[in-house]
Every structure is written in structure tokens, then in C-alpha cells.
Enzyme design. Structure first.
Site, PDB file in Angstrom:
ATOM      1  N   GLU A 108       0.812  -1.231   0.000  1.00  0.00           N
ATOM      2  CA  GLU A 108       0.000   0.000   0.000  1.00  0.00           C
ATOM      3  C   GLU A 108       0.845   1.281   0.000  1.00  0.00           C
ATOM      4  OE1 GLU A 108      -2.851  -0.405   3.181  1.00  0.00           O
ATOM      5  OE2 GLU A 108      -3.216  -2.478   2.616  1.00  0.00           O
ATOM      6  N   GLU A 142      -5.895 -10.355  -1.394  1.00  0.00           N
ATOM      7  CA  GLU A 142      -6.627 -10.219  -0.123  1.00  0.00           C
ATOM      8  C   GLU A 142      -8.125 -10.123  -0.363  1.00  0.00           C
ATOM      9  OE1 GLU A 142      -4.972  -7.061   2.258  1.00  0.00           O
ATOM     10  OE2 GLU A 142      -2.932  -7.529   1.671  1.00  0.00           O
TER      11      GLU A 142
HETATM   12  O1  G3I Z   1      -2.180 -10.137  18.544  1.00  0.00           O
HETATM   13  C1  G3I Z   1      -2.595  -8.961  19.271  1.00  0.00           C
HETATM   14  C2  G3I Z   1      -3.213  -9.352  20.603  1.00  0.00           C
HETATM   15  O2  G3I Z   1      -2.215  -9.966  21.409  1.00  0.00           O
HETATM   16  C3  G3I Z   1      -3.768  -8.097  21.286  1.00  0.00           C
HETATM   17  O3  G3I Z   1      -4.406  -8.462  22.483  1.00  0.00           O
HETATM   18  C4  G3I Z   1      -4.773  -7.438  20.326  1.00  0.00           C
HETATM   19  C5  G3I Z   1      -5.353  -6.174  20.910  1.00  0.00           C
HETATM   20  O4  G3I Z   1      -4.419  -5.149  20.807  1.00  0.00           O
HETATM   21  O5  G3I Z   1      -4.114  -7.080  19.098  1.00  0.00           O
HETATM   22  C6  G3I Z   1      -3.655  -8.247  18.431  1.00  0.00           C
HETATM   23  O6  G3I Z   1      -3.011  -7.856  17.239  1.00  0.00           O
HETATM   24  C7  G3I Z   1      -3.945  -7.391  16.248  1.00  0.00           C
HETATM   25  C8  G3I Z   1      -3.747  -8.276  15.007  1.00  0.00           C
HETATM   26  O7  G3I Z   1      -4.569  -7.807  13.929  1.00  0.00           O
HETATM   27  C9  G3I Z   1      -4.103  -9.724  15.286  1.00  0.00           C
HETATM   28  O8  G3I Z   1      -5.456  -9.836  15.544  1.00  0.00           O
HETATM   29  C10 G3I Z   1      -3.580  -5.956  15.909  1.00  0.00           C
HETATM   30  O9  G3I Z   1      -3.899  -5.141  17.024  1.00  0.00           O
HETATM   31  C11 G3I Z   1      -4.407  -5.509  14.710  1.00  0.00           C
HETATM   32  O10 G3I Z   1      -3.974  -4.220  14.307  1.00  0.00           O
HETATM   33  C12 G3I Z   1      -4.166  -6.466  13.555  1.00  0.00           C
HETATM   34  O11 G3I Z   1      -5.007  -6.052  12.480  1.00  0.00           O
HETATM   35  C13 G3I Z   1      -4.611  -6.613  11.211  1.00  0.00           C
HETATM   36  C14 G3I Z   1      -4.220  -5.440  10.285  1.00  0.00           C
HETATM   37  O12 G3I Z   1      -3.952  -5.921   8.960  1.00  0.00           O
HETATM   38  C15 G3I Z   1      -2.970  -4.749  10.805  1.00  0.00           C
HETATM   39  O13 G3I Z   1      -1.886  -5.676  10.801  1.00  0.00           O
HETATM   40  C16 G3I Z   1      -5.811  -7.378  10.625  1.00  0.00           C
HETATM   41  O14 G3I Z   1      -6.058  -8.529  11.415  1.00  0.00           O
HETATM   42  C17 G3I Z   1      -5.500  -7.778   9.192  1.00  0.00           C
HETATM   43  O15 G3I Z   1      -6.647  -8.373   8.575  1.00  0.00           O
HETATM   44  C18 G3I Z   1      -5.139  -6.539   8.371  1.00  0.00           C
HETATM   45  O16 G3I Z   1      -4.810  -6.964   7.075  1.00  0.00           O
HETATM   46  C19 G3I Z   1      -4.490  -5.879   6.177  1.00  0.00           C
HETATM   47  C20 G3I Z   1      -3.362  -6.335   5.272  1.00  0.00           C
HETATM   48  O17 G3I Z   1      -2.245  -6.677   6.073  1.00  0.00           O
HETATM   49  C21 G3I Z   1      -3.024  -5.241   4.273  1.00  0.00           C
HETATM   50  N1  G3I Z   1      -4.223  -4.876   3.492  1.00  0.00           N
HETATM   51  C22 G3I Z   1      -5.355  -4.448   4.314  1.00  0.00           C
HETATM   52  C23 G3I Z   1      -5.725  -5.557   5.294  1.00  0.00           C
HETATM   53  C24 G3I Z   1      -6.931  -5.144   6.122  1.00  0.00           C
HETATM   54  O18 G3I Z   1      -6.610  -4.053   6.933  1.00  0.00           O
END
Ligand code: G3I
Length: 439
Positions: A226, A334
Site C-alpha cells: 500500500e 486479499e
Molecule cells: O495479537 C494482538 C493481541 O495480542 C492483542 O491483544 C490485540 C489487541 O491489541 O491485538 C492483536 O493484534 C492485532 C492483530 O490484527 C491480530 O489480531 C492488531 O492489534 C491488529 O492491528 C491487527 O489487524 C490486522 C491489520 O492488517 C494490521 O496488521 C488485521 O487482522 C489484518 O486483517 C489486516 O490486514 C491488512 C493487510 O495486512 C493489508 N491490506 C489491508 C488488510 C486489512 O486491513
């Protein structure tokens, strides 16, 4: 070709008319709301009209609240597919995909990795978060690496003959929107003059460390994710990398990744909302320029999150071909189409399945399109759930929240079986022996 072009032009005229209609509707609605608001404000300022002003204001707040409740309230749809589970017993699209010469992948995390549905339905996987910068650092803090979680995913994939897509080495939003780690805050602990070299060193070390660790295990990486401003017109996002390293951060990342592991397929991955707007053109021009500058880019990832509007399949077909005509490979990386977008159909679940079938067929029709990854396995866990901007139901995946097959499985099984042998079979990972998969 002229006939097709004429059809596309008539289609564009139709889309333009429909958009005109909705813009007019919003204008009328917007104008009406503006007039009511003006009447309310005027009324409140003049004692004589105060009562009318107050009534108008209350009416307006009520109107806006009801509208918001209508649009945001969750919908539920009948599930005719539940009656067909017995008929679909034994459908497996993983083998059909391999024999059709295409990767069908899923985003995984520790909760859905060890499900049989992964092995049954997919020949590729992408760790949803565990290969990302912060998740590879201990406690998401810059410093020492902890590969244990990511290793378990990669090792499991290899031992089951599943390809792994590496996602992602450099992503500006990760340190802005998702703060994992918050690189801006991290750099602010250092003098301004040193920040660029510190970030450069961090990124280069990250690329070399991760690619060396997974050499021979992960064949394809989203080197940069992105790069474009998400609500822009194709310009680069003002993220921490652009701020401190300049626009060359993209080319430099690809160059170093290639030097670290020349065998890798290096991909630039982007979220696009359609394939005809200025952002889509900007992404194409960015890729073309990188290629013209001799940057080792081998493919592009079109994420295909279908969030608010269903894009034109024909536009996608044309857009994919623009990249394959450059000699690049394309993957839809995705995919998730919110069920709510199909809510007007007699059977939204079937309509969603048909749409996914068109996506897969569009990829199959172009040998340069090598894979489609869905951003999850079952509706039990979806990144969009619980977010107000994605009113339920989202339910975008192959299995429902109780891991029952949805119509998309049947539709894809048919399409992939019909495509058997139609393309070069993709290089599949041989299930690794224990010795091989020591990471
Ligand atoms: O693992 C921690 C957990 O230990 C903690 O308790 C919890 C609360 O803070 O957070 C957990 O981590 C989260 C992680 O997902 C796992 O669930 C992160 O906060 C959260 O920000 C993360 O969100 C992911 C996001 O990317 C950021 O990495 C989404 O699941 C994931 O679907 C999303 O995927 C992105 C692609 O990488 C790029 N394109 C867009 C897509 C959707 O946003």
C-alpha cells in the site's frame, strides 16, 4: 475488438448515468438538509422564529439519526445453502486449483491455521499478521526478533505442501494506523538529523534478516504494501518511510530484497477500490516506472477487498492484462467481498459465490494471473467485524462461522475442475519431511 470497445464505452456511459443519478440524489438530499439546517439556525437566532427553528433542528437530528440507523443496522439473510451441505460433502478445491494451475490461498493466523478446512480448500496461505514488522519483534518493540509464531505457520504450511506468501516487509500504515511498532514515536527519541539513517538501517536490517531467515521457504513477498495514499488520486502516501527516506524507499526495498535473495518473486501490493480511477492509474504508472528504472519487481498484488461497491469484472480483466503485458505476474492477494453488497439478490450467499467465480475465472483466463488469496477461511473471524464502517453482515469467506461450506465452494469447485490442465501447473511445494522443514 471494436465491438468490445463499443460495449465498454456504452457500459461506461451507463455507469456514468447511474453515478450522475446518485450524485443528484445526494445533492438534493444534501441541499434539503442544508436548507433545513439554515432554517433551524435562523429560527434559533430570531425570537419570533425560535420555536420553528427548534422544531426544524429536532426534525433534522431525527432524520439523520434514522438514516444512520437504517444504513448501519445489521441485516440477516436466509441460508438456503444449509440444506445443501450433504450434497457438497467431500468437495475439495485445493487439488482442483493445483490441477487448474492456480494458487487459491487464505489468510491465516493461529486460530484458523490447524483447521482441516485449510488443508481441504487451499494450496497457498498468507500469514495475516505474523510476518509483519511488529509481530516479528519481541513485544512489538524494535530490537530483537522472535520468529517462533511465524515459523510455526511456515513450517506447518511446508509440511503440508502449501505455498506461503510473505506479507509484508515495508508498510507505512503499520506504523501509523496500526502502530506496530510506532516508528514515528520510535524515531522521535533520536535527534532529527539522525532519524533518516536510523530508519534506513532498521528497514535494511529487517529486509536482510527476514529474507535470510525464510530463504527457500517463502517464494514470494509483498516487499512494499500500500504505497499509495488510501483516499488519494494515485499519489504516494505520506508515511514514515516517505518522510524520512524519500520516494526511493520503494525501489531501495526491492533492490535490497533482490540482492538478499535473487530467487524471490518480489511483489508490490496495493488496495484498490476499482480498476479505472486515478488511484488505479497511479498504481499502474508507479509500477511501470519502477520497471523502467530497472527495479527488480516481478509481480503486483491487487488486494481486492470489496468493501462498498462491486467493481466491474471487465475493468479488472483489462487492468490485470495491463500488468501481464508488462511481463509481470498478478495475484489477487486479499479478496473479501462483504455479503451485504449482495443483499438485494434473492440469495445473497449465492450471488457472492457467483461473483467470486467471476474473479477466479478472470484470473484463470490470463496465464499471468497466478493466484487468488481470500483474506480468511471462515466467517468466524473477519478483520472487518465489529467496525462501524463495515455494517454486518460481512461474512466474506468460504465457510460460515460454524465452518459449514458456503455456495462459493461449489461454484469454485466447478470452475476449477473445468479448468483442469488448461494452464501450466503451478510449482507446488512438496510436503516437507521433518528434516527439511527445520527453520
Ligand atoms: O495479537 C494482538 C493481541 O495480542 C492483542 O491483544 C490485540 C489487541 O491489541 O491485538 C492483536 O493484534 C492485532 C492483530 O490484527 C491480530 O489480531 C492488531 O492489534 C491488529 O492491528 C491487527 O489487524 C490486522 C491489520 O492488517 C494490521 O496488521 C488485521 O487482522 C489484518 O486483517 C489486516 O490486514 C491488512 C493487510 O495486512 C493489508 N491490506 C489491508 C488488510 C486489512 O486491513
Amino acid at each position: 475488438m471494436i465491438r468490445e470497445l463499443r460495449t465498454i464505452s456504452r457500459l461506461c456511459d451507463l455507469i456514468y448515468l447511474v453515478m450522475e443519478f446518485f450524485i443528484t440524489l445526494i445533492q438534493i438530499g444534501g441541499t434539503l438538509i442544508a436548507i433545513l439546517l439554515l432554517m433551524a439556525i435562523i429560527g434559533l437566532f430570531f425570537k419570533r422564529f425560535r420555536k420553528m427553528g427548534l422544531i426544524t433542528l429536532v426534525g433534522l437530528v431525527l432524520l439523520l439519526t434514522l438514516t444512520a440507523v437504517y444504513f448501519l443496522s445489521p441485516r440477516t439473510y436466509d441460508r438456503p445453502y444449509l440444506a445443501q451441505q450433504a450434497q457438497w460433502e467431500g468437495i475439495s478445491i485445493r487439488e482442483a486449483a493445483t490441477e487448474a494451475g492456480i494458487y487459491i490461498g487464505a489468510a491465516v493466523h493461529s486460530d484458523n491455521l490447524y483447521r482441516s478446512e485449510l488443508l481441504n480448500s487451499f494450496n497457498s496461505l498468507t500469514p495475516e499478521v505474523d510476518l509483519k514488522l511488529g509481530h516479528l519483534f519481541e513485544n512489538e518493540q524494535v530490537g530483537t526478533y522472535d520468529f517462533s509464531t511465524a515459523d510455526s505457520i511456515v513450517e506447518y504450511a511446508l509440511s503440508n505442501g502449501i505455498r506461503v506468501r510473505g506479507h509484508t516487509l515495508v508498510w507505512g500504515k503499520l506504523s501509523a494506523m496500526f502502530k506496530a511498532p510506532d516508528l514515528d514515536a520510535y524515531l522521535e527519541d533520536f535527534p532529527e538529523a539522525e532519524r533518516s539513517s536510523i530508519l534506513k538501517n532498521l528497514v535494511d536490517t529487517h529486509i536482510k534478516t527476514v529474507l535470510s531467515h525464510y530463504k527457500g521457504k517463502i517464494p514470494q513477498w509483498d516487499v512494499v504494501n500500500e504505497p499509495l495514499e488510501i483516499m488519494g488520486d494515485g499519489e504516494l502516501e505520506e508515511n514514515v518511510y516517505l518522510k524520512y527516506l524519500g520516494a526511493s524507499y520503494i525501489a531501495d526495498a526491492f533492490q535490497l530484497a533482490h540482492e538478499t535473495d535473487p530467487d524471490l518473486q518480489l511483489v508490490l501490493n496495493e488496495i484498490l477500490f476499482n480498476y479505472q480511477d486515478e488511484r488505479a492509474e497511479g498504481f499502474y504508472q508507479l509500477v511501470k516506472q519502477l520497471q523502467a528504472d530497472g527495479v527488480p519487481i516481478h509481480g503486483v498484488g491487487l488486494q481486492s477487498h470489496i468493501l462498498y461497491t462491486i467493481p466491474s469484472i471487465e475493468a479488472l480483466r483489462v487492468y490485470i492484462k495491463r500488468f501481464t503485458d508488462l511481463g509481470l505476474e498478478v495475484e489477487l492477494t486479499e479478496v473479501d467481498a462483504r455479503l451485504r453488497l449482495f443483499g438485494d439478490a434473492e440469495d445473497p450467499y449465492h450471488a457472492q459465490a457467483e461473483f467470486y467465480g467471476e474473479l477466479v475465472q478472470t484470473c484463470l483466463d490470463n496465464p499471468g494471473c497466478t493466484g487468488i488469496t481470500f483474506w480468511g477461511i471462515s466467517d468466524q473471524s473477519c478483520w472487518m467485524d465489529g467496525q462501524m464502517i463495515f455494517p454486518a453482515p460481512n461474512e466474506p469467506f468460504f465457510y460460515d462461522a460454524e465452518y459449514r461450506m458456503k455456495p462459493v465452494m461449489r461454484v469454485l469447485a466447478t470452475i476449477l475442475t473445468n479448468a483442469k490442465g488448461s494452464r501450466e501447473t503451478i510449482h507446488m511445494v512438496e510436503p516437507a519431511t521433518n528434516a527439511d522443514s527445520e527453520l
